[in-house]
Design a protein around this motif. Sequence first.
Motif, PDB file in Angstrom:
ATOM      1  N   CYS A 128       0.688  -1.134   0.018  1.00 39.76           N
ATOM      2  CA  CYS A 128      -0.016   0.066   0.056  1.00 39.76           C
ATOM      3  C   CYS A 128       0.874   1.170   0.087  1.00 39.76           C
ATOM      4  CB  CYS A 128      -0.844   0.180   1.264  1.00 39.76           C
ATOM      5  SG  CYS A 128      -2.382  -1.219   1.240  1.00 39.76           S
ATOM      6  N   GLU A 129       2.024   1.136   0.519  1.00 37.93           N
ATOM      7  CA  GLU A 129       3.094   2.126   0.432  1.00 37.93           C
ATOM      8  C   GLU A 129       2.878   3.313   1.193  1.00 37.93           C
ATOM      9  OE1 GLU A 129       4.320   3.208  -3.692  1.00 37.93           O
ATOM     10  OE2 GLU A 129       2.872   2.246  -4.452  1.00 37.93           O
ATOM     11  N   THR A 130       1.722   3.885   1.551  1.00 38.56           N
ATOM     12  CA  THR A 130       1.657   4.902   2.600  1.00 38.56           C
ATOM     13  C   THR A 130       0.298   4.391   3.508  1.00 38.56           C
ATOM     14  OG1 THR A 130       0.002   5.899   1.155  1.00 38.56           O
ATOM     15  CG2 THR A 130       2.248   6.572   1.020  1.00 38.56           C
ATOM     16  N   TRP A 131       0.212   5.216   4.516  1.00 35.96           N
ATOM     17  CA  TRP A 131      -0.828   4.925   5.472  1.00 35.96           C
ATOM     18  C   TRP A 131      -2.341   5.240   4.872  1.00 35.96           C
ATOM     19  CZ3 TRP A 131      -4.000   8.941   6.699  1.00 35.96           C
ATOM     20  CH2 TRP A 131      -3.584  10.359   6.371  1.00 35.96           C
ATOM     21  N   TYR A 132      -2.398   6.435   4.030  1.00 40.35           N
ATOM     22  CA  TYR A 132      -3.612   6.776   3.260  1.00 40.35           C
ATOM     23  C   TYR A 132      -4.016   5.788   2.440  1.00 40.35           C
ATOM     24  CZ  TYR A 132       0.077   9.481   1.088  1.00 40.35           C
ATOM     25  OH  TYR A 132       1.205  10.042   0.440  1.00 40.35           O
TER      26      TYR A 132
ATOM     27  N   VAL B 109      -7.690   3.782   2.664  1.00 43.14           N
ATOM     28  CA  VAL B 109      -8.912   3.521   1.579  1.00 43.14           C
ATOM     29  C   VAL B 109      -8.934   1.988   1.280  1.00 43.14           C
ATOM     30  CG1 VAL B 109      -9.227   4.228  -1.017  1.00 43.14           C
ATOM     31  CG2 VAL B 109      -8.287   5.846   0.532  1.00 43.14           C
ATOM     32  N   SER B 110      -7.791   1.372   1.332  1.00 47.27           N
ATOM     33  CA  SER B 110      -8.055  -0.151   0.865  1.00 47.27           C
ATOM     34  C   SER B 110      -8.872  -0.895   2.057  1.00 47.27           C
ATOM     35  CB  SER B 110      -6.827  -0.641   0.655  1.00 47.27           C
ATOM     36  OG  SER B 110      -6.019  -0.132  -0.343  1.00 47.27           O
ATOM     37  N   ARG B 111      -8.463  -0.706   3.291  1.00 38.97           N
ATOM     38  CA  ARG B 111      -8.964  -1.058   4.367  1.00 38.97           C
ATOM     39  C   ARG B 111     -10.835  -0.783   4.433  1.00 38.97           C
ATOM     40  NH1 ARG B 111      -8.263   0.223  10.818  1.00 38.97           N
ATOM     41  NH2 ARG B 111      -9.735  -1.252  11.666  1.00 38.97           N
TER      42      ARG B 111
ATOM     43  N   SER C 232     -10.885   9.145  12.292  1.00 39.97           N
ATOM     44  CA  SER C 232     -10.277   8.151  13.474  1.00 39.97           C
ATOM     45  C   SER C 232      -9.798   7.079  12.652  1.00 39.97           C
ATOM     46  CB  SER C 232     -11.506   7.846  14.104  1.00 39.97           C
ATOM     47  OG  SER C 232     -12.520   7.366  13.226  1.00 39.97           O
ATOM     48  N   ILE C 233     -10.237   6.631  11.496  1.00 41.39           N
ATOM     49  CA  ILE C 233      -9.611   5.567  11.011  1.00 41.39           C
ATOM     50  C   ILE C 233      -8.114   5.949  10.461  1.00 41.39           C
ATOM     51  CG2 ILE C 233     -10.126   3.896   8.995  1.00 41.39           C
ATOM     52  CD1 ILE C 233     -13.114   4.553   8.957  1.00 41.39           C
ATOM     53  N   ALA C 234      -8.269   7.275  10.020  1.00 31.44           N
ATOM     54  CA  ALA C 234      -6.696   7.607   9.386  1.00 31.44           C
ATOM     55  C   ALA C 234      -5.703   7.430  10.595  1.00 31.44           C
ATOM     56  CB  ALA C 234      -6.575   8.949   8.893  1.00 31.44           C
ATOM     57  N   GLN C 235      -6.198   7.961  11.616  1.00 28.17           N
ATOM     58  CA  GLN C 235      -5.294   7.598  12.813  1.00 28.17           C
ATOM     59  C   GLN C 235      -4.869   6.102  13.343  1.00 28.17           C
ATOM     60  OE1 GLN C 235      -7.861   9.919  15.940  1.00 28.17           O
ATOM     61  NE2 GLN C 235      -5.991  11.267  15.969  1.00 28.17           N
ATOM     62  N   GLU C 236      -5.637   5.518  13.167  1.00 23.93           N
ATOM     63  CA  GLU C 236      -5.522   3.915  13.314  1.00 23.93           C
ATOM     64  C   GLU C 236      -4.328   3.463  12.210  1.00 23.93           C
ATOM     65  OE1 GLU C 236      -8.864   1.499  13.173  1.00 23.93           O
ATOM     66  OE2 GLU C 236      -9.864   2.937  14.884  1.00 23.93           O
ATOM     67  N   CYS C 237      -4.485   4.050  11.057  1.00 24.30           N
ATOM     68  CA  CYS C 237      -3.478   3.363   9.971  1.00 24.30           C
ATOM     69  C   CYS C 237      -2.273   4.182  10.013  1.00 24.30           C
ATOM     70  CB  CYS C 237      -4.308   3.655   8.512  1.00 24.30           C
ATOM     71  SG  CYS C 237      -5.833   2.908   8.222  1.00 24.30           S
ATOM     72  N   THR C 238      -2.065   5.202  10.534  1.00 25.53           N
ATOM     73  CA  THR C 238      -0.689   6.070  10.925  1.00 25.53           C
ATOM     74  C   THR C 238      -0.216   4.932  11.982  1.00 25.53           C
ATOM     75  OG1 THR C 238      -1.618   7.341  12.349  1.00 25.53           O
ATOM     76  CG2 THR C 238      -1.491   8.089  10.047  1.00 25.53           C
ATOM     77  N   THR C 239      -0.881   4.496  13.035  1.00 26.24           N
ATOM     78  CA  THR C 239      -0.264   3.836  14.059  1.00 26.24           C
ATOM     79  C   THR C 239       0.305   2.378  13.451  1.00 26.24           C
ATOM     80  OG1 THR C 239      -1.490   4.709  15.666  1.00 26.24           O
ATOM     81  CG2 THR C 239      -0.673   2.794  16.310  1.00 26.24           C
ATOM     82  N   MET C 240      -0.586   1.757  12.642  1.00 23.08           N
ATOM     83  CA  MET C 240      -0.268   0.583  12.006  1.00 23.08           C
ATOM     84  C   MET C 240       1.071   0.642  11.216  1.00 23.08           C
ATOM     85  SD  MET C 240      -1.404  -2.008   9.148  1.00 23.08           S
ATOM     86  CE  MET C 240       0.428  -2.076   8.943  1.00 23.08           C
ATOM     87  N   PHE C 241       0.958   1.840  10.512  1.00 22.72           N
ATOM     88  CA  PHE C 241       2.182   1.902   9.636  1.00 22.72           C
ATOM     89  C   PHE C 241       3.567   2.239  10.493  1.00 22.72           C
ATOM     90  CE2 PHE C 241       0.787   1.420   5.243  1.00 22.72           C
ATOM     91  CZ  PHE C 241       1.959   1.405   4.542  1.00 22.72           C
ATOM     92  N   ASP C 242       3.342   2.631  11.847  1.00 20.44           N
ATOM     93  CA  ASP C 242       4.382   2.892  12.476  1.00 20.44           C
ATOM     94  C   ASP C 242       5.045   4.455  12.016  1.00 20.44           C
ATOM     95  OD1 ASP C 242       5.883   2.927  15.066  1.00 20.44           O
ATOM     96  OD2 ASP C 242       7.667   1.705  14.064  1.00 20.44           O
ATOM     97  N   SER C 243       3.970   5.158  11.575  1.00 21.04           N
ATOM     98  CA  SER C 243       4.319   6.628  11.417  1.00 21.04           C
ATOM     99  C   SER C 243       4.182   7.782  11.915  1.00 21.04           C
ATOM    100  CB  SER C 243       4.003   6.722   9.860  1.00 21.04           C
ATOM    101  OG  SER C 243       2.417   6.813   9.827  1.00 21.04           O
TER     102      SER C 243
END
Length: 374
Positions: A261-265, A269-271, A286-297
């Motif tokens: 997916c290359e980036t958290w955003y 969108v894929s999720r 709120s979903i974006a924040q979860e994905c930044t955490t998952m990406f460890d970014s």
Amino acid sequence: MSVADRPSKFSPCSPKIHQIKWDTSLQNPATRKLVNESHAIFLTLQKIATEVKDNALKEQLVKISRRYRSVLSACVENLQNDADSAHDGEIKNEYILQSELFYKLELIWNLCEILFIDIKPGGVILCQLLEWIRLHFTEGDRKMEVVLEQENPWEQQEAWDAVFCFVFQGRTEDARKLLQTHPNSSRDDFSSMDELLRKMPFYQSVTTCSLTEFKLRWHHWQDECVRRLQDGEFAAVDGLEATCKILCGDWEMFQELSELCETWYHLMVSRLLYTDPTVKAHDLFSIAQECTTMFDSVNQMTHLDNTLLAAMEFDLQQVIRECGLYLDSWWFVAHLTDLLHHGGQLDLQQLSYSKNLREFQLIDYASSLMTHQR
């Protein structure tokens, strides 16, 4: 000797006038073309804003926004061409850096257009976000070109990675076409996957299908994906099983393949595509924040990341602030603020100084242009 007669402690000093000049990325032919073309768009917008009202104005604002993005994309292409033809290493690197900068600007502008300008009835936003990531992430196409050049493409992991990339972006037809090149494509498990991809429902607000009807269709389709996965229909081929887990919204599989997916955003969108396809714009943050955490970014967030997050939080003031922090010209914030002002978005956020904010950005942008030699 009186105090007035005493020589200054700063003397002798050079009697020179120093010109203060902003560093700016708008000083080469490719970017000056952007300035000239966007000026014409700006003038058109001012005329439209005085002559057109209500829904007709909204349609015109969308067209204006796309014209801005078009000249941004052309600027990126021109800078990339300049970089390819440059012989001096330092100049080449400068062109590359500038092309990356304007690419990011178009990425931000596109998201702002989706969230604040081209607002769809009902607020369902996923189809627009899918177009956003499809436009800016083309790794699946690159991988497909590479593997199809090989004598035995399905012996390469990149063949399955290309399938996953397409599925992550909802490009089910491209995934089907690629899977049909597999030597076992006529087998039952491949035919079953082809059917699931073919039947995957997508919501379009312009269709006669209501949101409730779409939700029923989508849940019925995903339940079928889960059933076939549990029945072991794809157990013989790891790639098919992984594909079905994506369709089922399996979070562990998303984590395992997150690098594609290359980036958290992109991941976000894929999720959403496989967990909440009727998501509304105001639920994104709120979903974006979860994905930044998952990406460890979280601890290495860039200005680009912060700007996109601010947009998803509907904090236009922060969007403008972030852009002002990492851009060396006022081109972007001036034109974007002007567009948002005419769309009434600054007023909607109860920014009482919205008109002054627009004027401030335009004056600073004009001042930066006045430093140019020609």
